[in-house]
Every structure is written in structure tokens, then in C-alpha cells.
Design a protein around this motif. Structure first.
Motif, mmCIF file in Angstrom:
data_model
loop_
_atom_site.group_PDB
_atom_site.id
_atom_site.type_symbol
_atom_site.label_atom_id
_atom_site.label_comp_id
_atom_site.label_asym_id
_atom_site.label_seq_id
_atom_site.Cartn_x
_atom_site.Cartn_y
_atom_site.Cartn_z
ATOM 1 N N ILE A 224 -3.361 1.969 -10.030
ATOM 2 C CA ILE A 224 -3.519 1.534 -11.417
ATOM 3 C C ILE A 224 -4.503 2.441 -12.141
ATOM 4 N N ASP A 225 -5.589 2.781 -11.481
ATOM 5 C CA ASP A 225 -6.613 3.632 -12.098
ATOM 6 C C ASP A 225 -6.104 5.040 -12.369
ATOM 7 N N MET A 226 -5.060 5.451 -11.668
ATOM 8 C CA MET A 226 -4.505 6.792 -11.857
ATOM 9 C C MET A 226 -3.606 6.875 -13.085
ATOM 10 N N MET A 227 -3.246 5.736 -13.647
ATOM 11 C CA MET A 227 -2.434 5.734 -14.862
ATOM 12 C C MET A 227 -3.293 6.210 -16.036
ATOM 13 N N PRO A 228 -2.683 6.863 -17.037
ATOM 14 C CA PRO A 228 -3.450 7.289 -18.212
ATOM 15 C C PRO A 228 -4.113 6.098 -18.905
ATOM 16 N N THR A 229 -5.263 6.342 -19.495
ATOM 17 C CA THR A 229 -6.007 5.271 -20.164
ATOM 18 C C THR A 229 -5.162 4.593 -21.231
ATOM 19 N N ASN A 230 -4.442 5.380 -22.032
ATOM 20 C CA ASN A 230 -3.607 4.801 -23.085
ATOM 21 C C ASN A 230 -2.519 3.904 -22.515
ATOM 22 N N ALA A 231 -2.015 4.259 -21.337
ATOM 23 C CA ALA A 231 -0.979 3.437 -20.701
ATOM 24 C C ALA A 231 -1.573 2.117 -20.225
ATOM 25 N N ARG A 232 -2.731 2.171 -19.590
ATOM 26 C CA ARG A 232 -3.368 0.943 -19.093
ATOM 27 C C ARG A 232 -3.689 -0.010 -20.236
ATOM 28 N N ALA A 233 -3.997 0.545 -21.398
ATOM 29 C CA ALA A 233 -4.366 -0.286 -22.553
ATOM 30 C C ALA A 233 -3.195 -1.091 -23.098
ATOM 31 N N THR A 234 -1.977 -0.772 -22.685
ATOM 32 C CA THR A 234 -0.807 -1.493 -23.198
ATOM 33 C C THR A 234 -0.448 -2.710 -22.346
ATOM 34 N N TYR A 235 -1.223 -2.989 -21.302
ATOM 35 C CA TYR A 235 -0.902 -4.101 -20.408
ATOM 36 C C TYR A 235 -1.552 -5.406 -20.856
ATOM 37 N N TRP A 236 -0.713 -6.455 -20.890
ATOM 38 C CA TRP A 236 -1.148 -7.794 -21.279
ATOM 39 C C TRP A 236 -0.525 -8.815 -20.332
ATOM 40 N N PRO A 237 -1.121 -9.990 -20.198
ATOM 41 C CA PRO A 237 -0.540 -11.017 -19.316
ATOM 42 C C PRO A 237 0.765 -11.557 -19.880
ATOM 43 N N ILE A 238 1.789 -11.642 -19.041
ATOM 44 C CA ILE A 238 3.099 -12.114 -19.500
ATOM 45 C C ILE A 238 3.608 -13.310 -18.706
ATOM 46 N N ALA A 239 3.010 -13.588 -17.546
ATOM 47 C CA ALA A 239 3.493 -14.703 -16.738
ATOM 48 C C ALA A 239 2.408 -15.141 -15.763
ATOM 49 N N THR A 240 2.464 -16.412 -15.392
ATOM 50 C CA THR A 240 1.561 -16.940 -14.371
ATOM 51 C C THR A 240 2.300 -17.994 -13.569
ATOM 52 N N PHE A 241 1.936 -18.142 -12.314
ATOM 53 C CA PHE A 241 2.565 -19.152 -11.462
ATOM 54 C C PHE A 241 1.692 -19.395 -10.236
ATOM 55 N N GLU A 242 1.943 -20.532 -9.578
ATOM 56 C CA GLU A 242 1.243 -20.845 -8.336
ATOM 57 C C GLU A 242 1.968 -20.191 -7.173
ATOM 58 N N ARG A 243 1.204 -19.584 -6.269
ATOM 59 C CA ARG A 243 1.811 -19.005 -5.078
ATOM 60 C C ARG A 243 2.064 -20.089 -4.037
ATOM 61 N N SER A 244 3.080 -19.882 -3.221
ATOM 62 C CA SER A 244 3.443 -20.887 -2.229
ATOM 63 C C SER A 244 2.313 -21.138 -1.236
ATOM 64 N N GLU A 245 1.504 -20.103 -0.928
ATOM 65 C CA GLU A 245 0.412 -20.266 0.027
ATOM 66 C C GLU A 245 -0.858 -20.795 -0.625
ATOM 67 N N GLY A 246 -0.824 -20.990 -1.960
ATOM 68 C CA GLY A 246 -1.989 -21.488 -2.677
ATOM 69 C C GLY A 246 -2.598 -20.423 -3.568
ATOM 70 N N GLY A 247 -3.238 -20.847 -4.639
ATOM 71 C CA GLY A 247 -3.800 -19.910 -5.602
ATOM 72 C C GLY A 247 -2.799 -19.541 -6.685
ATOM 73 N N HIS A 248 -3.296 -18.946 -7.745
ATOM 74 C CA HIS A 248 -2.467 -18.534 -8.875
ATOM 75 C C HIS A 248 -2.328 -17.013 -8.916
ATOM 76 N N SER A 249 -1.252 -16.583 -9.549
ATOM 77 C CA SER A 249 -1.060 -15.156 -9.805
ATOM 78 C C SER A 249 -0.711 -14.963 -11.267
ATOM 79 N N LEU A 250 -1.173 -13.863 -11.816
ATOM 80 C CA LEU A 250 -0.822 -13.451 -13.165
ATOM 81 C C LEU A 250 -0.054 -12.144 -13.075
ATOM 82 N N ILE A 251 0.949 -12.001 -13.916
ATOM 83 C CA ILE A 251 1.683 -10.745 -14.025
ATOM 84 C C ILE A 251 1.330 -10.126 -15.372
ATOM 85 N N TYR A 252 0.874 -8.879 -15.340
ATOM 86 C CA TYR A 252 0.588 -8.134 -16.567
ATOM 87 C C TYR A 252 1.711 -7.119 -16.763
#
Length: 289
Positions: A224-252
Motif C-alpha cells: 500500500i505504501d508503494m502506491m503513489p500518494t495521489n492514488a492512496r488519497a482516493t481511497y475511502w471506506p465502501i463496505a463493512t461486515f463482521e468476520r466469521s471468526e469475530g471482529g469487523h472488517s472495512l473495505i476501502y
């Protein structure tokens, strides 16, 4: 802060950054494969249609109403009907869908945009006007059958997502677009519920700041850090869900790079703590199969 994140959830970067987006939804490998079987004239047409499709996708992802509104009257009706656009809520859904839709190899004068989370394909048929301009002649949203990739027990959920994507792009969905619309609504509503909690809003913002600042290596994601700064700046959260083993995940996700997702996994504590970040390149999914 909540309003800021909700706006950012479906935001597209400054249009000035959109130059590389014409190739963001497909890969050189797609064209190389097509080149082996297509005459030069057909290959040139495929390139043009991919560019037309990507331009339309980004326009709707940036502003659904305006993106559809710049097309001709008949095209507007076809697109609005296919995407189910009728009010502010359905316009928001169309933005979300198109921001995360990945262009697939065209078939003749048909192009396809597949959203791996909604599991739906927007199939666009194109025709040339008497003036020589390409226009949308048909638009249909098709759905794939329901999937349980989030609850996959035999493999990590991200591996299940990649496998699900590879399977679904091999065959266009045969069901009506209603299921894809329901899935999109579910993810949008899920993000809204997640962000109601102040602690969730805070960690969601903190993760985005980590991505943009290039500090993902601290959470196991050097790529992720190897991506250009301008590219990283375009990422926003689009989805969230509970994982089957417990805990939440967010997709950017990024409207400019819909084939590249960033997953943020949190523990199951009351104030979720970030455990790891992972970059997922769905553009490699077919090769991985």
C-alpha cells in the motif's frame, strides 16, 4: 465528522487526477489476450469502447445525476432504468456501484462493468450515431446468485473474495439486477450504521489517514505504501461486515482504481483496534485461478 466521512464514502478524487482512469478498469493483459484473436479494426473498436465505458463509469461515480445527464435523452432513460435511479437514495446507490465496478473485456459492441461486492454486471450495448459517435443503445443490470464468501470457512475471507471474483467474471450473471441492487443497499446501509458509533467513525478516519500517509507497513501492508500518494488519497471506506471468526472488517475502495481494494481488519473489542491492512488486486484474480 460523520457528515465528512459519509461524503467521502462515495467521493471521487479531484477530476484533475482522472487522467489515468481510462485504463484503471482493465489491464494490458486483457488487451493482449484480445489481440490474439481480433483483427486490428476490431481491436481498435474494443479500445474505443473501453475508453467510452470507463469515461461513463467515472462520470456516474463522480455525480450520478450529472454523469447520466451528459448523455443523450434515450441514453439517459436506458442508464437510469438499468441502475434504478429515481431519487437521491438510488442515485447514491448508482454512484457506489459505478465507483466499484471493474470493466471487463468487451464482446463485440457490448461492454461490461462488474462490481465484486454487489456481485452485479452492468452490460452496455453500444452503437454508432450517424455522426460517428458511440452511444449507449442498451443497458441491463444482471446479478450473480447469492454468495457466502464473507463466511467462507475453508479459506480467509479475502481469498474467498478473490475466488468469487474470478468465478463471476468468467460468466455474466443471469438473474435480474434486483439482487445486485439489494447487495449495494446492504453495504451502504451497513456503512451508515457502522459510522453512527463515534468510536467507529474515529477508527475509520484513522485508518484512512494511515493509508494516505503511507504508514500501512506498520500493519503488514508494504504494498500500500508503494502506491503513489495521489492514488492512496482516493481511497475511502465502501463496505463493512463482521468476520466469521469475530471482529469487523472495512473495505476501502477507489473509483480511480476499482480493481485494487484495501482491507482493514479490526479486533472484536468495544473500541475496535486495527490488526492488519491488506492490499487486494482483483486484476490478478483470473491469473490466480
Amino acid at each position: 465528522m460523520k457528515k465528512f466521512i459519509l461524503i467521502g464514502l462515495l467521493a471521487v478524487a479531484n477530476p484533475a487526477l482522472a487522467t489515468p482512469a481510462a485504463t484503471g478498469g482493465f489491464t494490458a493483459g486483457d488487451l493482449a489476450t484480445a489481440a490474439q484473436s481480433l483483427p486490428n479494426a476490431d481491436l481498435q473498436q474494443a479500445r474505443i469502447l473501453m475508453e467510452e465505458t470507463e469515461s461513463l463509469r467515472l462520470a456516474i461515480a463522480y455525480d450520478a445525476g450529472a454523469g447520466v445527464g451528459i448523455r443523450g435523452p434515450i441514453e439517459q432513460i436506458l442508464l437510469a432504468d438499468a441502475l434504478g435511479m429515481s431519487d437521491a437514495a438510488t442515485d447514491l446507490r448508482a454512484k457506489w456501484f459505478m465507483a466499484g465496478a471493474i470493466a471487463q473485456t468487451p464482446i463485440g459492441t457490448n461492454t461490461m462493468l462488474y462490481n465484486p461486492l454487489a456481485r452485479g454486471t452492468l452490460v452496455l450495448g453500444w452503437s454508432k450515431s450517424p455522426e460517428g459517435n458511440w452511444q449507449v443503445a442498451s443497458a441491463n443490470l444482471l446479478s450473480n446468485p447469492p454468495s457466502q464468501w464473507q463466511q467462507e470457512a475453508e479459506k480467509p475471507y479475502l481469498a474467498a473474495l478473490v475466488a468469487d471474483y474470478a468465478t463471476n467474471i468468467a460468466t455474466i450473471g443471469t438473474q435480474s439486477g434486483g439482487y445486485a441492487a439489494m447487495e449495494a443497499n446492504r453495504y451502504i446501509a451497513g456503512m451508515a450504521v457502522w459510522l453512527r458509533d463515534p468510536s467507529h467513525r474515529q477508527v475509520t478516519t484513522e485508518v484512512r489517514e494511515i493509508i494516505v500517509a503511507g504508514r500501512a507497513a506498520n500493519y503488514g501492508a508494504n504494498a500500500i505504501d508503494m502506491m503513489p500518494t495521489n492514488a492512496r488519497a482516493t481511497y475511502w471506506p465502501i463496505a463493512t461486515f463482521e468476520r466469521s471468526e469475530g471482529g469487523h472488517s472495512l473495505i476501502y475502495g477507489s473509483a480511480l482504481y476499482p480493481q485494487i481494494l484495501i482491507a482493514a481488519d479490526f479486533d472484536a473489542s468495544a473500541r475496535p483496534k486495527l490488526a492488519r491492512l491488506t492490499l487486494v488486486n482483483l486484476g490478478n484474480a483470473g491469473a490466480a485461478q
